[in-house]
Design a protein around this motif. Sequence first.
Motif, PDB file in Angstrom:
ATOM      1  N   THR A  12      18.058  30.024   1.217  1.00 21.82           N
ATOM      2  CA  THR A  12      18.521  28.772   0.757  1.00 21.82           C
ATOM      3  C   THR A  12      19.040  28.010   2.181  1.00 21.82           C
ATOM      4  N   LEU A  13      18.229  26.883   2.382  1.00 25.94           N
ATOM      5  CA  LEU A  13      18.982  26.067   3.330  1.00 25.94           C
ATOM      6  C   LEU A  13      19.719  24.918   2.835  1.00 25.94           C
ATOM      7  N   VAL A  14      21.072  24.757   3.347  1.00 27.25           N
ATOM      8  CA  VAL A  14      21.661  23.426   2.846  1.00 27.25           C
ATOM      9  C   VAL A  14      21.851  22.217   4.010  1.00 27.25           C
ATOM     10  N   GLY A  15      21.556  21.317   3.834  1.00 31.69           N
ATOM     11  CA  GLY A  15      21.596  20.012   4.819  1.00 31.69           C
ATOM     12  C   GLY A  15      22.693  19.190   4.595  1.00 31.69           C
ATOM     13  N   GLY A  16      22.863  17.972   5.543  1.00 33.79           N
ATOM     14  CA  GLY A  16      23.916  17.312   5.186  1.00 33.79           C
ATOM     15  C   GLY A  16      23.743  16.266   4.236  1.00 33.79           C
ATOM     16  N   GLY A  17      22.647  15.946   3.728  1.00 38.53           N
ATOM     17  CA  GLY A  17      22.277  14.894   3.076  1.00 38.53           C
ATOM     18  C   GLY A  17      22.873  14.543   1.729  1.00 38.53           C
ATOM     19  N   GLY A  18      23.675  15.561   1.236  1.00 36.10           N
ATOM     20  CA  GLY A  18      24.352  15.408   0.212  1.00 36.10           C
ATOM     21  C   GLY A  18      23.769  16.498  -0.926  1.00 36.10           C
ATOM     22  N   THR A  19      24.675  17.286  -1.684  1.00 37.68           N
ATOM     23  CA  THR A  19      24.114  18.185  -2.781  1.00 37.68           C
ATOM     24  C   THR A  19      25.343  18.139  -3.599  1.00 37.68           C
ATOM     25  N   GLY A  40      25.659  20.311   6.939  1.00 39.04           N
ATOM     26  CA  GLY A  40      25.347  21.091   5.578  1.00 39.04           C
ATOM     27  C   GLY A  40      26.152  22.232   5.245  1.00 39.04           C
ATOM     28  N   THR A  41      26.666  22.699   6.569  1.00 40.88           N
ATOM     29  CA  THR A  41      27.696  23.782   6.346  1.00 40.88           C
ATOM     30  C   THR A  41      29.033  23.592   5.682  1.00 40.88           C
ATOM     31  N   ASP A  42      29.384  22.227   6.311  1.00 43.25           N
ATOM     32  CA  ASP A  42      30.709  21.543   5.685  1.00 43.25           C
ATOM     33  C   ASP A  42      30.511  21.178   4.065  1.00 43.25           C
ATOM     34  N   ALA A  43      29.160  20.792   3.610  1.00 45.05           N
ATOM     35  CA  ALA A  43      29.151  20.581   2.338  1.00 45.05           C
ATOM     36  C   ALA A  43      28.977  21.944   1.581  1.00 45.05           C
ATOM     37  N   ALA A  44      28.349  23.031   1.878  1.00 47.61           N
ATOM     38  CA  ALA A  44      28.402  24.235   1.394  1.00 47.61           C
ATOM     39  C   ALA A  44      29.951  24.654   1.157  1.00 47.61           C
ATOM     40  N   VAL A  97      11.406  29.813   1.039  1.00 47.51           N
ATOM     41  CA  VAL A  97      12.714  28.943   1.638  1.00 47.51           C
ATOM     42  C   VAL A  97      13.024  27.655   0.507  1.00 47.51           C
ATOM     43  N   LEU A  98      14.112  27.630   0.249  1.00 44.32           N
ATOM     44  CA  LEU A  98      14.598  26.326  -0.777  1.00 44.32           C
ATOM     45  C   LEU A  98      15.596  25.586   0.175  1.00 44.32           C
ATOM     46  N   GLY A  99      15.386  24.433   0.095  1.00 47.01           N
ATOM     47  CA  GLY A  99      16.279  23.527   0.681  1.00 47.01           C
ATOM     48  C   GLY A  99      16.951  22.501  -0.111  1.00 47.01           C
ATOM     49  N   VAL A 100      18.253  22.216   0.111  1.00 50.26           N
ATOM     50  CA  VAL A 100      18.936  21.150  -0.663  1.00 50.26           C
ATOM     51  C   VAL A 100      19.725  20.494   0.433  1.00 50.26           C
ATOM     52  N   GLY A 101      19.774  19.010   0.076  1.00 50.80           N
ATOM     53  CA  GLY A 101      20.856  18.215   1.200  1.00 50.80           C
ATOM     54  C   GLY A 101      19.983  17.762   1.977  1.00 50.80           C
ATOM     55  N   PHE A 102      18.361  17.530   1.955  1.00 50.42           N
ATOM     56  CA  PHE A 102      17.652  17.086   3.131  1.00 50.42           C
ATOM     57  C   PHE A 102      17.078  15.793   2.749  1.00 50.42           C
TER      58      PHE A 102
END
Length: 230
Positions: A12-19, A40-44, A97-102
Amino acid sequence: MARAFAKPLGITLVGGGGTDAASLSRALSIAPTLVGVDGGTDAALALGFTPELALGDFDSISEAARTTLGPDRLHHDPDQETTDFDKALALTQAPLVLGVGFTGGRLDHTLAAMSTLAQNPDRRVILDTGHDLVLLCPPHLTLDLAAGTRVSLYPLSPLRCGSTGLQWPTDPLHFDPLGRIGTSNAATGGPVTLTPSAPRMLLLLPPETLAPLSAALRAAPTWPAPARGQ
């Protein structure tokens, strides 16, 4: 660049676009290894999740997040010709691969993410926007969907797409982003099959279909890897 971070179950990839916690938990239930992509690290971390790795050009990750992960879990790539999503797919390897915050508030980031999907047709990647799941449709996909489930198709270039199990059949239509698109179709109940003629069809489904979609995508063939550096 060699893919140095490989996981057998999924990433799971977490980006900085908001989740949000619900989207991130939903993704981790399918792809249990978490990777932070720059901010996205900060968001997680703010949601109580600690990535096993953080990567990107690091123009938005905080010093606090860097300290929390430590240098062994940081992979800095300063290249400005690729997006952080590009970098994440180049560095990681997994069957799904799942992506959130992109796909956050900035439309340019969302469009860039769609471009990255199109440039990686050999990868099984699903992006969860919180409102939709979006992926590049593989050469053949079969999944069971309840009657009335929204099935949207959006072509990135002219192509055809065979199908069964849809309220409005797609054969023998010619799809084109400047002409006929295929949004807001619906499943009739039971198996839905999709067979696009080229790796240029985006498929959008509701978030509650993640489990059957991810299982179907794992079993589906992929498109050939594109020639790089052409």
